[in-house]
Design a protein around this motif. Structure first.
Motif, PDB file in Angstrom:
ATOM      1  N   ARG A 129       0.733  -1.111   0.031  1.00 29.82           N
ATOM      2  CA  ARG A 129       0.037  -0.104  -0.053  1.00 29.82           C
ATOM      3  C   ARG A 129       0.822   1.273   0.041  1.00 29.82           C
ATOM      4  NH1 ARG A 129      -3.563  -1.385   4.769  1.00 29.82           N
ATOM      5  NH2 ARG A 129      -3.803  -3.515   4.451  1.00 29.82           N
ATOM      6  N   ALA A 130       2.085   0.974  -0.482  1.00 29.54           N
ATOM      7  CA  ALA A 130       3.004   2.383  -0.532  1.00 29.54           C
ATOM      8  C   ALA A 130       4.054   1.826  -1.282  1.00 29.54           C
ATOM      9  CB  ALA A 130       3.437   2.579   0.741  1.00 29.54           C
ATOM     10  N   ASP A 131       4.897   2.709  -1.604  1.00 28.32           N
ATOM     11  CA  ASP A 131       5.978   2.508  -2.484  1.00 28.32           C
ATOM     12  C   ASP A 131       6.989   1.338  -1.843  1.00 28.32           C
ATOM     13  OD1 ASP A 131       5.635   4.306  -4.347  1.00 28.32           O
ATOM     14  OD2 ASP A 131       6.899   6.039  -3.536  1.00 28.32           O
ATOM     15  N   LEU A 132       7.307   0.428  -2.640  1.00 27.59           N
ATOM     16  CA  LEU A 132       8.408  -0.620  -1.862  1.00 27.59           C
ATOM     17  C   LEU A 132       9.742  -0.043  -1.257  1.00 27.59           C
ATOM     18  CD1 LEU A 132       7.837  -3.212  -4.877  1.00 27.59           C
ATOM     19  CD2 LEU A 132       6.804  -3.108  -2.659  1.00 27.59           C
ATOM     20  N   ARG A 133      10.007  -0.581  -0.354  1.00 26.38           N
ATOM     21  CA  ARG A 133      11.032  -0.156   0.482  1.00 26.38           C
ATOM     22  C   ARG A 133      12.446  -0.972  -0.024  1.00 26.38           C
ATOM     23  NH1 ARG A 133       7.424  -1.049   4.232  1.00 26.38           N
ATOM     24  NH2 ARG A 133       6.356   0.883   5.474  1.00 26.38           N
ATOM     25  N   ASP A 134      12.153  -2.112  -0.749  1.00 23.60           N
ATOM     26  CA  ASP A 134      13.340  -2.856  -1.245  1.00 23.60           C
ATOM     27  C   ASP A 134      12.974  -3.275  -2.621  1.00 23.60           C
ATOM     28  OD1 ASP A 134      15.581  -4.442  -0.993  1.00 23.60           O
ATOM     29  OD2 ASP A 134      14.891  -5.716   0.506  1.00 23.60           O
ATOM     30  N   ASP A 135      13.910  -3.620  -3.305  1.00 23.06           N
ATOM     31  CA  ASP A 135      13.629  -4.172  -4.559  1.00 23.06           C
ATOM     32  C   ASP A 135      12.683  -5.642  -4.456  1.00 23.06           C
ATOM     33  OD1 ASP A 135      15.618  -7.015  -5.269  1.00 23.06           O
ATOM     34  OD2 ASP A 135      16.115  -5.905  -3.689  1.00 23.06           O
ATOM     35  N   ALA A 136      11.962  -5.679  -5.401  1.00 22.76           N
ATOM     36  CA  ALA A 136      10.814  -6.710  -5.319  1.00 22.76           C
ATOM     37  C   ALA A 136      10.885  -7.384  -6.573  1.00 22.76           C
ATOM     38  CB  ALA A 136       9.619  -6.663  -4.689  1.00 22.76           C
ATOM     39  N   THR A 137      11.719  -8.585  -6.832  1.00 29.10           N
ATOM     40  CA  THR A 137      11.733  -8.958  -8.273  1.00 29.10           C
ATOM     41  C   THR A 137      11.299 -10.422  -8.239  1.00 29.10           C
ATOM     42  OG1 THR A 137      13.657  -7.490  -8.788  1.00 29.10           O
ATOM     43  CG2 THR A 137      13.426  -9.616  -9.978  1.00 29.10           C
ATOM     44  N   LEU A 138      10.398 -10.717  -9.314  1.00 21.87           N
ATOM     45  CA  LEU A 138       9.952 -12.039  -9.476  1.00 21.87           C
ATOM     46  C   LEU A 138      10.157 -12.459 -10.963  1.00 21.87           C
ATOM     47  CD1 LEU A 138       6.696 -11.057  -7.958  1.00 21.87           C
ATOM     48  CD2 LEU A 138       7.680 -13.116  -7.247  1.00 21.87           C
ATOM     49  N   LEU A 139      10.812 -13.668 -11.030  1.00 23.39           N
ATOM     50  CA  LEU A 139      11.022 -14.218 -12.390  1.00 23.39           C
ATOM     51  C   LEU A 139      10.233 -15.728 -12.347  1.00 23.39           C
ATOM     52  CD1 LEU A 139      12.363 -14.406 -15.180  1.00 23.39           C
ATOM     53  CD2 LEU A 139      14.181 -15.311 -14.034  1.00 23.39           C
ATOM     54  N   MET A 140       9.670 -16.200 -13.321  1.00 21.84           N
ATOM     55  CA  MET A 140       8.965 -17.510 -13.448  1.00 21.84           C
ATOM     56  C   MET A 140       9.337 -18.086 -14.758  1.00 21.84           C
ATOM     57  SD  MET A 140       5.203 -19.029 -12.972  1.00 21.84           S
ATOM     58  CE  MET A 140       5.283 -19.061 -11.060  1.00 21.84           C
ATOM     59  N   VAL A 141       9.802 -19.438 -14.616  1.00 14.37           N
ATOM     60  CA  VAL A 141      10.125 -20.044 -16.062  1.00 14.37           C
ATOM     61  C   VAL A 141       9.418 -21.480 -16.086  1.00 14.37           C
ATOM     62  CG1 VAL A 141      12.123 -21.144 -15.067  1.00 14.37           C
ATOM     63  CG2 VAL A 141      11.946 -20.731 -17.719  1.00 14.37           C
ATOM     64  N   ARG A 142       8.680 -21.735 -17.138  1.00 17.73           N
ATOM     65  CA  ARG A 142       8.125 -23.310 -17.031  1.00 17.73           C
ATOM     66  C   ARG A 142       8.792 -23.825 -18.132  1.00 17.73           C
ATOM     67  NH1 ARG A 142       2.068 -22.555 -18.113  1.00 17.73           N
ATOM     68  NH2 ARG A 142       2.274 -21.853 -15.949  1.00 17.73           N
ATOM     69  N   TRP A 143       8.848 -25.239 -17.864  1.00 16.16           N
ATOM     70  CA  TRP A 143       9.754 -26.128 -18.882  1.00 16.16           C
ATOM     71  C   TRP A 143       8.474 -27.099 -19.349  1.00 16.16           C
ATOM     72  CZ3 TRP A 143      11.320 -31.423 -18.751  1.00 16.16           C
ATOM     73  CH2 TRP A 143      12.045 -31.829 -19.733  1.00 16.16           C
ATOM     74  N   ASN A 144       8.165 -26.892 -20.724  1.00 16.94           N
ATOM     75  CA  ASN A 144       7.225 -27.914 -21.268  1.00 16.94           C
ATOM     76  C   ASN A 144       7.421 -29.241 -21.716  1.00 16.94           C
ATOM     77  OD1 ASN A 144       5.160 -25.971 -20.731  1.00 16.94           O
ATOM     78  ND2 ASN A 144       5.594 -24.699 -22.302  1.00 16.94           N
ATOM     79  N   GLY A 145       8.756 -29.184 -21.499  1.00 19.66           N
ATOM     80  CA  GLY A 145       9.248 -30.654 -22.048  1.00 19.66           C
ATOM     81  C   GLY A 145      10.236 -30.398 -23.270  1.00 19.66           C
ATOM     82  N   PRO A 146      10.867 -31.435 -23.730  1.00 20.39           N
ATOM     83  CA  PRO A 146      11.745 -31.367 -24.887  1.00 20.39           C
ATOM     84  C   PRO A 146      11.026 -30.917 -26.054  1.00 20.39           C
ATOM     85  CG  PRO A 146      11.738 -33.746 -24.266  1.00 20.39           C
ATOM     86  CD  PRO A 146      10.802 -32.761 -23.071  1.00 20.39           C
ATOM     87  N   GLU A 147      11.732 -30.263 -26.998  1.00 22.58           N
ATOM     88  CA  GLU A 147      11.084 -30.060 -28.451  1.00 22.58           C
ATOM     89  C   GLU A 147      10.995 -31.217 -28.953  1.00 22.58           C
ATOM     90  OE1 GLU A 147      10.081 -27.257 -29.881  1.00 22.58           O
ATOM     91  OE2 GLU A 147      10.288 -26.326 -27.792  1.00 22.58           O
ATOM     92  N   PRO A 148       9.863 -31.394 -29.735  1.00 25.04           N
ATOM     93  CA  PRO A 148       9.803 -32.708 -30.369  1.00 25.04           C
ATOM     94  C   PRO A 148      10.401 -32.858 -31.760  1.00 25.04           C
ATOM     95  CG  PRO A 148       7.442 -31.497 -30.515  1.00 25.04           C
ATOM     96  CD  PRO A 148       8.599 -30.721 -29.889  1.00 25.04           C
TER      97      PRO A 148
END
Length: 149
Positions: A129-148
């Motif tokens: 509810r205010a400016d962040l006081r610290d860095d707040a970083t999120l990264l998501m990666v999904r692996w869908n399996g090997p390429e056919p």
């Protein structure tokens, strides 16, 4: 390399990771961040443990490298401590449990990783509810399996 370039005790935190897209083998090293979360079947099933090292520039030696074998459809959520340490005006932490619960809730909608991250960012900002006081970083990666092939 960081210490050699910046002798004034500058440092940086981070995660260096590699995902072998043909096998789903994830390897990573962690310098000062929380453990990533493993999401499988729409559920947060574990933290991916790796002994953290001091931030780059403050330590020496070879950092430990961890590995995990992902299954097709698995996602990994990496985040900084600013996410779980976001606080309401009355100092209630966002916390790891809330992050895991929301990640699981959003993941069960079978939405793409970028939309899950967008929703998580919104939840952190709403909580703070205010400016962040610290860095707040999120990264998501999904692996869908090997390429056919």
């Amino acid at each position: 390399a960081m210490a050699a370039q910046h002798p004034d005790a500058s440092f940086v935190t981070g995660v260096v990771a590699r995902l072998a897209t043909d096998t789903g083998e994830l390897t990573w090293t962690n310098a000062g961040h929380p453990c990533p979360l493993l999401i499988r079947g729409g559920r947060v099933i574990s933290e991916l443990r790796c002994d953290p090292t001091p931030p780059w520039g403050l330590g020496s030696g070879t950092p430990p490298v961890a590995s995990a074998s992902l299954e097709p459809g698995d996602s990994v959520l990496l985040y900084t401590d600013g996410v779980i340490e976001a606080r309401t005006p009355d100092l209630e932490l966002f916390g790891l449990e809330r992050l895991a619960d929301l990640t699981q809730s959003y993941s069960s909608d079978l939405v793409e990783p970028e939309e899950i991250v967008r929703r998580l960012v919104g939840a952190v900002l709403d909580h703070q509810r205010a400016d962040l006081r610290d860095d707040a970083t999120l990264l998501m990666v999904r692996w869908n399996g090997p390429e056919p092939g």
